[in-house]
Design a protein around this motif. Structure first.
Motif: not given
Length: 585
Positions: A68-69, A73-75, A78-81, A105-111
């Protein structure tokens, strides 16, 4: 006298109480482990296997938390990229609804990634940590119970050894008493034996018989004691120990079941939040407006130029001097001969002044079309004003600090901030000068957009043939450079030449803008910025330029006073028949 005993006769109690039989039956009905009194070693192996299963489940949950961690981290990476870089051209592209939806969508992927981190944290604290502590306690409890079981087992074995020793001693004494009796009878029957020897044999037989009776009494006592100890062992001590082991094992089973339930509940708790993230992504996707994005493309790239007018026919059959066509976009070559490339496959026409910018452009953005130049200048003015505000905030903070130092010298030296205050004052003054410079260019561009002189209109392609005296014009010679921009070669023999400067001096003799209507001030407006004009509520004024979508209307009070006021502050009455009422895009 002979005595014979077997182990079966010794171990079996003389009479088993009825209450013990009933108790055994009840425990069997209740699925008690008490009837497994002879499976001590197997129960020990089974309970160890149960602990191994629990540790295996702990390891499984731990690896799940690591996954999960890692996933979270990968998500996040990915969002930051794909996040737009600050102060870059890519950030400007995120003003469209489609790119805004992608950014959402990128911000929601962070959440979304955050919820997987919550899963990992909750599983670590509620399952892994708790079960690890519980396993240590379980091992200690199991060790204690089986220690008590071994102790009880050793005690009953000791009692059995004592019983065996008493039995062998009783058997030996019985045999000795039997031999002594036989010897006495033999001596008593022999007439050659003295009376003293017979008496001695008789006494020895009686002694041996007494010793056998004592051994018998001791053996009976030891047997009763062993049977009692054996009964307590199999019906009290061992059942109690096995009952504790059974309860321990059942608690372990219940605990692993509760942990599995918690495992599912941890996931279930974040499902609503994950659902909200997905709902926000769906909402962002539904907010995409293709019409709005198309309109934004128009606003982003419109130049303010109008399409060029028709090119006049150039009659080369007339032996007359060719002159420049009033509607042409450039002058012909000095030799008056047309290029072969113009007669056959003519290249596509580009708007005038749109040239590919190589390297850094001029500071006043004069290389851009008017509308784009106005936007760039406005952005620069806003940026400088923000910088000024930051510098002023710092100056105000330092001023307050200096006042505190003056009132409380022990907190610091007031003179220590003077240098920084002077530096901030200089920075503010420089920025204000920059603002004035760019506002001047901005006012110049905004003043040119509504009306153009003949030369400007010829340069921008808006000049149409209004002079009816010019009947002939020469051909234009347009050459396309490799980068897609146009270069124009002008003939030295032409009578009209287009200035090479970009909007430098073409409006020096500009006439005042014509009146296109009137307006009434609905509210009082204090025009404090350059280019604005103050108006009083109820005042009637002349309109010389309509609102172009930026929220400002240009008005005139008299020949010397004109400027901009917010459109929402005035009520405009346009005169459709007035000269100059047409506005330019």
């Amino acid at each position: 006298m002979e005595f014979s005993f077997s182990r079966r006769d010794i171990v079996r109690p003389l009479k088993q109480p009825t209450r013990l039989i009933q108790r055994t039956t009840e425990q069997t009905v209740l699925a008690s482990w008490s009837h497994l009194q002879d499976q001590f070693d197997n129960l020990e192996k089974h309970t160890q296997w149960g602990i191994d299963v629990l540790e295996k489940y702990i390891k499984f949950v731990k690896e799940r938390t690591e996954i999960e961690l890692s996933y979270a981290k990968q998500l996040r990476n990915l969002s930051k990229k794909y996040q737009p870089k600050k102060n870059s051209k890519e950030e400007e592209e995120y003003r469209y609804t489609s790119t805004k939806a992608f950014l959402a969508t990128l911000n929601e992927m962070n959440d979304y990634a955050g919820q997987h981190e919550v899963i990992s944290e909750n599983m670590t604290s509620l399952i892994t940590g708790e079960l690890t502590r519980y396993v240590q306690e379980l091992k200690q409890e199991r060790k204690s119970h089986f220690h008590d079981g071994r102790k009880a087992q050793q005690h009953i074995e000791t009692c059995w050894k004592q019983l065996e020793a008493s039995k062998r001693r009783f058997e030996r004494d019985c045999k000795e008493a039997d031999r002594a009796q036989q010897y006495f009878e033999k001596m008593d029957a022999d007439i050659n034996v003295t009376k003293a020897d017979v008496e001695k044999a008789r006494q020895q037989a009686q002694l041996r018989h007494q010793m056998a009776e004592d051994s018998k009494a001791e053996y009976c006592s030891t047997l009763q004691k062993f049977n009692s100890e054996q009964h307590d062992h199999y019906y009290t001590h061992i059942p109690n120990i096995f009952q504790k082991i059974q309860e321990m094992e059942e608690r372990r089973i219940v605990r692993i079941g509760e942990s599995m339930k918690t495992f599912a509940d941890v996931d279930r708790q974040v499902i609503p939040i994950i659902g909200k993230c997905l709902d926000e992504i769906t909402k962002a996707a539904e907010s995409i407006d293709h019409k709005n994005d198309s309109q934004m493309v128009i606003e982003a790239f419109k130049s303010g130029f109008e399409p060029p007018g028709d090119v006049d026919f150039e009659d080369f059959t007339q032996p007359m001097k060719r002159t420049v066509s009033e509607s042409s976009l450039s002058n012909s070559r000095g030799d008056g001969k047309s290029e072969p490339k113009f007669g056959g496959k003519s290249k596509g026409k580009l708007w005038p002044f749109i040239k590919k910018n190589k390297g850094a452009g001029p500071e006043d953005f004069s290389n851009l079309p008017p509308e784009q130049r106005r936007k760039k200048l406005q952005q620069k003015v806003d940026e400088l004003n923000r910088d000024i505000q930051k510098e002023m905030d710092q100056r105000d903070a330092l001023t307050k600090m200096k006042d505190v130092y003056i009132k409380n010298p022990q907190m610091g030296d007031p003179a220590s901030v003077d240098h920084r205050l002077a530096e901030l004052g200089q920075n503010i003054e420089k920025l204000r000068l920059e603002v004035q410079k760019f506002e001047g260019w901005l006012a110049e561009v905004e003043g040119r957009l509504p009306m153009r002189t003949e030369q400007a209109r010829r340069q921008s392609g808006l000049y149409e043939a209004q002079n009816t005296s010019a009947v002939n014009s020469c051909a234009q010679d347009r050459e396309s450079s490799p980068d897609g921009s146009y270069t124009e070669e002008q003939s030295q023999e032409t009578e009209m030449k287009v200035p090479a400067t970009d909007f430098d001096d073409e409006f020096d003799d500009e006439e005042p803008l014509p009146t296109i209507g009137t307006c009434k001030a609905l509210y009082t407006f204090e025009g404090q910025n350059e280019g604005t004009i103050s108006v009083a509520e109820g005042e009637m004024l002349y309109v010389i330029e309509e609102d172009k979508g930026d929220g400002w209307t240009r008005i005139r009070r008299n020949e010397d006073e004109e400027g901009y006021v917010p459109t929402s502050y005035v009520e405009v009455y346009l005169d459709k028949n007035a000269k100059g009422a047409m506005t330019y895009i």
